[in-house]
Design a protein around this motif. Sequence first.
Motif, PDB file in Angstrom:
ATOM      1  N   ALA A 204     -11.032  -0.428  -5.122  1.00 24.33           N
ATOM      2  CA  ALA A 204      -9.651  -0.514  -5.621  1.00 24.33           C
ATOM      3  C   ALA A 204      -8.701   0.295  -4.742  1.00 24.33           C
ATOM      4  O   ALA A 204      -7.574  -0.150  -4.461  1.00 24.33           O
ATOM      5  CB  ALA A 204      -9.589  -0.012  -7.060  1.00 24.33           C
ATOM      6  N   TYR A 205      -9.125   1.480  -4.295  1.00 21.61           N
ATOM      7  CA  TYR A 205      -8.292   2.278  -3.390  1.00 21.61           C
ATOM      8  C   TYR A 205      -8.042   1.518  -2.075  1.00 21.61           C
ATOM      9  O   TYR A 205      -6.928   1.553  -1.530  1.00 21.61           O
ATOM     10  CB  TYR A 205      -8.962   3.617  -3.097  1.00 21.61           C
ATOM     11  N   GLU A 206      -9.076   0.874  -1.560  1.00 17.80           N
ATOM     12  CA  GLU A 206      -8.902   0.115  -0.319  1.00 17.80           C
ATOM     13  C   GLU A 206      -7.909  -1.026  -0.513  1.00 17.80           C
ATOM     14  O   GLU A 206      -7.061  -1.278   0.351  1.00 17.80           O
ATOM     15  CB  GLU A 206     -10.253  -0.429   0.144  1.00 17.80           C
ATOM     16  N   MET A 207      -7.983  -1.712  -1.638  1.00 17.16           N
ATOM     17  CA  MET A 207      -7.060  -2.806  -1.909  1.00 17.16           C
ATOM     18  C   MET A 207      -5.632  -2.296  -2.085  1.00 17.16           C
ATOM     19  O   MET A 207      -4.669  -2.928  -1.637  1.00 17.16           O
ATOM     20  CB  MET A 207      -7.513  -3.569  -3.160  1.00 17.16           C
ATOM     21  N   ALA A 208      -5.500  -1.135  -2.724  1.00 15.58           N
ATOM     22  CA  ALA A 208      -4.168  -0.544  -2.893  1.00 15.58           C
ATOM     23  C   ALA A 208      -3.566  -0.194  -1.542  1.00 15.58           C
ATOM     24  O   ALA A 208      -2.382  -0.451  -1.278  1.00 15.58           O
ATOM     25  CB  ALA A 208      -4.263   0.695  -3.781  1.00 15.58           C
ATOM     26  N   GLN A 209      -4.376   0.398  -0.675  1.00 19.01           N
ATOM     27  CA  GLN A 209      -3.900   0.764   0.662  1.00 19.01           C
ATOM     28  C   GLN A 209      -3.461  -0.479   1.439  1.00 19.01           C
ATOM     29  O   GLN A 209      -2.412  -0.473   2.107  1.00 19.01           O
ATOM     30  CB  GLN A 209      -5.014   1.486   1.411  1.00 19.01           C
ATOM     31  N   GLU A 210      -4.223  -1.548   1.320  1.00 15.88           N
ATOM     32  CA  GLU A 210      -3.859  -2.794   1.994  1.00 15.88           C
ATOM     33  C   GLU A 210      -2.541  -3.349   1.457  1.00 15.88           C
ATOM     34  O   GLU A 210      -1.736  -3.902   2.210  1.00 15.88           O
ATOM     35  CB  GLU A 210      -4.982  -3.825   1.811  1.00 15.88           C
ATOM     36  N   GLN A 211      -2.325  -3.191   0.158  1.00 17.64           N
ATOM     37  CA  GLN A 211      -1.079  -3.686  -0.418  1.00 17.64           C
ATOM     38  C   GLN A 211       0.117  -2.928   0.142  1.00 17.64           C
ATOM     39  O   GLN A 211       1.117  -3.549   0.540  1.00 17.64           O
ATOM     40  CB  GLN A 211      -1.114  -3.559  -1.946  1.00 17.64           C
ATOM     41  N   TYR A 212       0.056  -1.612   0.175  1.00 14.04           N
ATOM     42  CA  TYR A 212       1.154  -0.836   0.758  1.00 14.04           C
ATOM     43  C   TYR A 212       1.393  -1.256   2.210  1.00 14.04           C
ATOM     44  O   TYR A 212       2.531  -1.481   2.629  1.00 14.04           O
ATOM     45  CB  TYR A 212       0.831   0.655   0.726  1.00 14.04           C
ATOM     46  N   ALA A 213       0.316  -1.362   2.978  1.00 11.68           N
ATOM     47  CA  ALA A 213       0.451  -1.718   4.397  1.00 11.68           C
ATOM     48  C   ALA A 213       1.074  -3.099   4.566  1.00 11.68           C
ATOM     49  O   ALA A 213       1.831  -3.333   5.516  1.00 11.68           O
ATOM     50  CB  ALA A 213      -0.910  -1.656   5.086  1.00 11.68           C
ATOM     51  N   SER A 214       0.793  -4.011   3.646  1.00 10.48           N
ATOM     52  CA  SER A 214       1.342  -5.363   3.758  1.00 10.48           C
ATOM     53  C   SER A 214       2.854  -5.386   3.579  1.00 10.48           C
ATOM     54  O   SER A 214       3.508  -6.372   3.931  1.00 10.48           O
ATOM     55  CB  SER A 214       0.685  -6.287   2.730  1.00 10.48           C
ATOM     56  N   LYS A 243      -6.118   5.196   5.831  1.00  9.03           N
ATOM     57  CA  LYS A 243      -5.446   4.994   7.112  1.00  9.03           C
ATOM     58  C   LYS A 243      -3.983   5.402   7.013  1.00  9.03           C
ATOM     59  O   LYS A 243      -3.369   5.804   8.000  1.00  9.03           O
ATOM     60  CB  LYS A 243      -5.551   3.531   7.533  1.00  9.03           C
ATOM     61  N   LEU A 244      -3.416   5.266   5.831  1.00  8.74           N
ATOM     62  CA  LEU A 244      -2.044   5.687   5.582  1.00  8.74           C
ATOM     63  C   LEU A 244      -2.018   7.176   5.254  1.00  8.74           C
ATOM     64  O   LEU A 244      -2.989   7.729   4.747  1.00  8.74           O
ATOM     65  CB  LEU A 244      -1.455   4.903   4.406  1.00  8.74           C
ATOM     66  N   ASP A 245      -0.901   7.825   5.539  1.00 11.27           N
ATOM     67  CA  ASP A 245      -0.724   9.223   5.130  1.00 11.27           C
ATOM     68  C   ASP A 245      -0.349   9.259   3.659  1.00 11.27           C
ATOM     69  O   ASP A 245       0.489   8.468   3.196  1.00 11.27           O
ATOM     70  CB  ASP A 245       0.370   9.896   5.959  1.00 11.27           C
ATOM     71  N   LEU A 246      -0.943  10.202   2.921  1.00 13.68           N
ATOM     72  CA  LEU A 246      -0.768  10.281   1.469  1.00 13.68           C
ATOM     73  C   LEU A 246      -0.340  11.688   1.076  1.00 13.68           C
ATOM     74  O   LEU A 246      -1.078  12.649   1.283  1.00 13.68           O
ATOM     75  CB  LEU A 246      -2.078   9.907   0.779  1.00 13.68           C
ATOM     76  N   ALA A 247       0.877  11.806   0.513  1.00 15.79           N
ATOM     77  CA  ALA A 247       1.375  13.083   0.002  1.00 15.79           C
ATOM     78  C   ALA A 247       1.121  13.138  -1.495  1.00 15.79           C
ATOM     79  O   ALA A 247       1.516  12.236  -2.235  1.00 15.79           O
ATOM     80  CB  ALA A 247       2.868  13.227   0.294  1.00 15.79           C
ATOM     81  N   HIS A 272      -5.813  12.382   6.285  1.00 17.65           N
ATOM     82  CA  HIS A 272      -4.619  11.628   5.883  1.00 17.65           C
ATOM     83  C   HIS A 272      -4.072  12.041   4.511  1.00 17.65           C
ATOM     84  O   HIS A 272      -3.206  11.352   3.970  1.00 17.65           O
ATOM     85  CB  HIS A 272      -4.873  10.117   5.886  1.00 17.65           C
ATOM     86  N   VAL A 273      -4.538  13.150   3.942  1.00 16.52           N
ATOM     87  CA  VAL A 273      -4.047  13.594   2.632  1.00 16.52           C
ATOM     88  C   VAL A 273      -3.492  15.012   2.752  1.00 16.52           C
ATOM     89  O   VAL A 273      -4.067  15.856   3.434  1.00 16.52           O
ATOM     90  CB  VAL A 273      -5.173  13.580   1.572  1.00 16.52           C
ATOM     91  N   ARG A 274      -2.372  15.269   2.091  1.00 13.31           N
ATOM     92  CA  ARG A 274      -1.851  16.628   2.025  1.00 13.31           C
ATOM     93  C   ARG A 274      -1.186  16.861   0.672  1.00 13.31           C
ATOM     94  O   ARG A 274      -0.785  15.924  -0.013  1.00 13.31           O
ATOM     95  CB  ARG A 274      -0.832  16.904   3.135  1.00 13.31           C
ATOM     96  N   ASP A 519      -0.080   5.211  13.521  1.00 11.32           N
ATOM     97  CA  ASP A 519      -0.645   6.046  14.593  1.00 11.32           C
ATOM     98  C   ASP A 519      -1.140   5.180  15.755  1.00 11.32           C
ATOM     99  O   ASP A 519      -2.194   5.431  16.351  1.00 11.32           O
ATOM    100  CB  ASP A 519      -1.781   6.925  14.066  1.00 11.32           C
ATOM    101  N   GLY A 520      -0.365   4.145  16.071  1.00  6.95           N
ATOM    102  CA  GLY A 520      -0.669   3.305  17.220  1.00  6.95           C
ATOM    103  C   GLY A 520      -1.684   2.208  16.971  1.00  6.95           C
ATOM    104  O   GLY A 520      -1.938   1.395  17.861  1.00  6.95           O
ATOM    105  N   GLU A 521      -2.266   2.158  15.769  1.00 10.05           N
ATOM    106  CA  GLU A 521      -3.279   1.155  15.463  1.00 10.05           C
ATOM    107  C   GLU A 521      -2.744   0.156  14.437  1.00 10.05           C
ATOM    108  O   GLU A 521      -2.130   0.547  13.439  1.00 10.05           O
ATOM    109  CB  GLU A 521      -4.554   1.817  14.905  1.00 10.05           C
TER     110      GLU A 521
END
Length: 528
Positions: A204-214, A243-247, A272-274, A519-521
């Motif tokens: 589910a986290y991977e799918m969420a990350q893909e949604q934001y990136a889309s 892969k995304l930065d997460l605050a 990628h987390v802070r 980050d270039g990718e």
Amino acid sequence: MKKLYHGGKILTMEDRMPAEAVLTDGAKVIGVGKKEELLRMAPDAEPVDLDGKTMLPGFIDAHSHFTQVAMGFLQVSLDGAGSVEEIHNRILEFIQREKIRPGSWVQARDYDHNLLPDGKHLTVDEIESLAPEHALVIQHKSGHSGLMNRMALRHVGITTDTESPEGGYIGKDTKGLTGYLEENAYFDAAKKVPMPGPEELLHAYEMAQEQYASFGITTIQEGMLVDEMLPLYQLLLNARILKLDLAVYPDKETLAAAEQQIGMYGTGYHSHVRIGGIKIFLDGSPQGRTAWMTEPYQGDEDYRGYGTMTDMEVLDALREAGKRKVQIIAHCNGDAAAEQFLNCLETAEQEYPVLRTLRPVIIHGQFMRPDQMLKARDLGAVVSFFTAHTWYWGDVHVQNFGLERASRISAAASALACGLPFTFHQDAPVILPDMLETIWCAVNRRTKNGIILGADQRISVWEALKAVTVNAAYQYFEEDQKGSIAPGKRADFVILSENPLEVPKDRIRKIRVLETIKDGESIFCQGH
């Protein structure tokens, strides 16, 4: 690996003049300017032809709830459901498709009573009819209330004798519990709903990350981390899938434990987390009629919504932020909630002047008045508007507040005029994290019924773009790394099918995100 981006319209957001080319080296931008000059700097750079498309800095999510977005992929969506029958059919289909055994939990999301024929919440009998053999919890689309059937209420320990908590409400009538839970009552109950298994969560986290990136987003937010979520973050960090930065913004009580797990505030990203700071919330939602207002809701002379924290609780959180020198973000929808926060911030800054430099953020700020914007500016605050309310609930706000007050919602033009820094967000999963739709909302301010809700609060496309790039980076104290395309900054980009500055304003939300680069990718690619 050096790359040279060229052949398109490159909006650096440093100024309005498009750049001809951008040179990157891995995760960093090392040059912006004429293609010939950059080629001399790096003759072996890999050319990336934009083929006439538009490139901007990656969009920055100023406020959302990453874990809730992930959880949404494990729940049944009731988005747009306008009848009890449709709600029942979606839940039944979900139970059958997922083969959920009787006695197990079923979770639904995106329920909106405003779409039902009478505009009222489901009755207890209607709730019971939806999934009689399962423990059912239904989250309202605002995220500030929900429904539970009798089995679910028993599991979380709510009975007719349970009193409503401070800043919350447990629905009851002459027959007993109604199944409706509001604000702190709902939040407390939701914490007791069992979590899915590790494999389901990571997927589910991977799918969420893909949604934001889309949607072209390269930096995201966890807008409220509570103690119960810490095991999820241990799982996420160990998996190293981000892969995304997460605050991440824990509540005051969870901050110390979160720092032990994620890393101390101010030490940057770890995998990628802070830690971004502390989160508090002072009221509810205007579409749910729980936002705390100074003037009554339309049609109810005695009801103004309510706050969820006392002045002392708000002050304690601000003092903790001042003592620890961490940023604080505060959910304030109604003008009474904004007033409470600003008054407490003013008091706290007298004790801890450093707070003024920590860019405290008013999340939503939907009904902030002009005088409050001036005060927020003078106290060093930032406001992050949920400006898409104009489209999604603008007509509901007209009913709840009247046209005059509703027209002042998310008053970005007023903030711009008085010099108050502002950003835009979608509060995902409340709505999809669609930045281009949000920009469309900010420049048009049209409701679903075609009303222009506050024509004087419309802003230019350029200023709207800044709200999700340059300004958002400022909100996060990351303006030296993100928000624009310039030498030394991260190679975080979004490539769009068209230039938002050139298309008719009505067409902005039809622009497609073709590629997202972090980050270039390349982390999302729809194809050019």
